[in-house]
Design a protein around this motif. Structure first.
Motif, PDB file in Angstrom:
ATOM      1  N   ALA A  42       0.753  -1.032  -0.097  1.00  0.00           N
ATOM      2  CA  ALA A  42       0.197   0.344  -0.045  1.00  0.00           C
ATOM      3  C   ALA A  42       0.764   1.187   0.159  1.00  0.00           C
ATOM      4  N   SER A  43       1.947   1.057   0.535  1.00  0.00           N
ATOM      5  CA  SER A  43       3.043   2.309   0.717  1.00  0.00           C
ATOM      6  C   SER A  43       3.837   2.275  -0.515  1.00  0.00           C
ATOM      7  N   LEU A 113      -3.613   4.252  10.509  1.00  0.00           N
ATOM      8  CA  LEU A 113      -2.500   3.621   9.617  1.00  0.00           C
ATOM      9  C   LEU A 113      -3.122   3.470   8.395  1.00  0.00           C
ATOM     10  N   LEU A 114      -4.248   2.745   8.293  1.00  0.00           N
ATOM     11  CA  LEU A 114      -4.881   2.457   7.028  1.00  0.00           C
ATOM     12  C   LEU A 114      -5.448   3.605   6.344  1.00  0.00           C
ATOM     13  N   ASP A 115      -6.136   4.352   7.160  1.00  0.00           N
ATOM     14  CA  ASP A 115      -6.649   5.741   6.654  1.00  0.00           C
ATOM     15  C   ASP A 115      -5.597   6.525   6.005  1.00  0.00           C
ATOM     16  N   GLU A 116      -4.446   6.708   6.640  1.00  0.00           N
ATOM     17  CA  GLU A 116      -3.066   7.370   6.192  1.00  0.00           C
ATOM     18  C   GLU A 116      -2.680   6.794   4.762  1.00  0.00           C
ATOM     19  N   ALA A 122      -4.628   7.928  -2.459  1.00  0.00           N
ATOM     20  CA  ALA A 122      -5.452   8.719  -3.197  1.00  0.00           C
ATOM     21  C   ALA A 122      -4.827  10.087  -3.804  1.00  0.00           C
ATOM     22  N   GLU A 123      -3.896  10.476  -3.092  1.00  0.00           N
ATOM     23  CA  GLU A 123      -3.166  11.699  -3.573  1.00  0.00           C
ATOM     24  C   GLU A 123      -2.234  11.271  -4.641  1.00  0.00           C
TER      25      GLU A 123
END
Length: 133
Positions: A42-43, A113-116, A122-123
């Protein structure tokens, strides 16, 4: 290249994962290992090389019973299927270390963390769309 039958972590990251399990963040260490892989994916992390001594952690049949994780890693990273579990080790190493770093900074809430991570994705999608215009 022959497909791995077990995956591992550095001795240090293994200890970090053990602490997360003992603190109640994961029921089983393998759950934390999978979470760390997902966090790295995800990162958009390339993962971390495992330096020093490595602990064999778990058989890939336990980690990925139906091969879904292998296919996801191959698809998202572009690696060959027979290299996916080697990549999984590097992703898990990065994810466990990053999770530990965040916990040291007082940011251990999984939902936060998941929201971040979702906000970062999204960005990135917006930037890609803007570049295409």
């Amino acid at each position: 290249m022959s497909e791995k039958v077990t995956v591992g972590l550095s001795v240090e990251a293994h200890g970090m994962l053990q602490m997360l399990k003992e603190s109640g963040y994961f029921r089983e260490m393998v759950d934390g290992y999978r979470f760390a892989i997902g966090m790295a994916l995800a990162s958009n992390s390339a993962g971390s090389q495992i330096s020093g001594r490595k602990n064999t952690f778990v058989n890939v049949g336990t980690l990925d019973r139906d091969g879904t994780l292998q296919r996801v890693i191959s698809s998202l990273t572009g690696c060959a299927d027979d290299n996916a579990y080697a990549v999984a080790e590097e992703l898990a190493e990065w994810g466990v270390r990053e999770r530990d770093r965040r916990s040291q900074a007082g940011h251990l809430d999984v939902a936060e963390l998941l929201d971040e991570l979702a906000a970062g994705e999204a960005e990135e999608s917006e930037s890609s769309a803007d570049a295409a215009d």
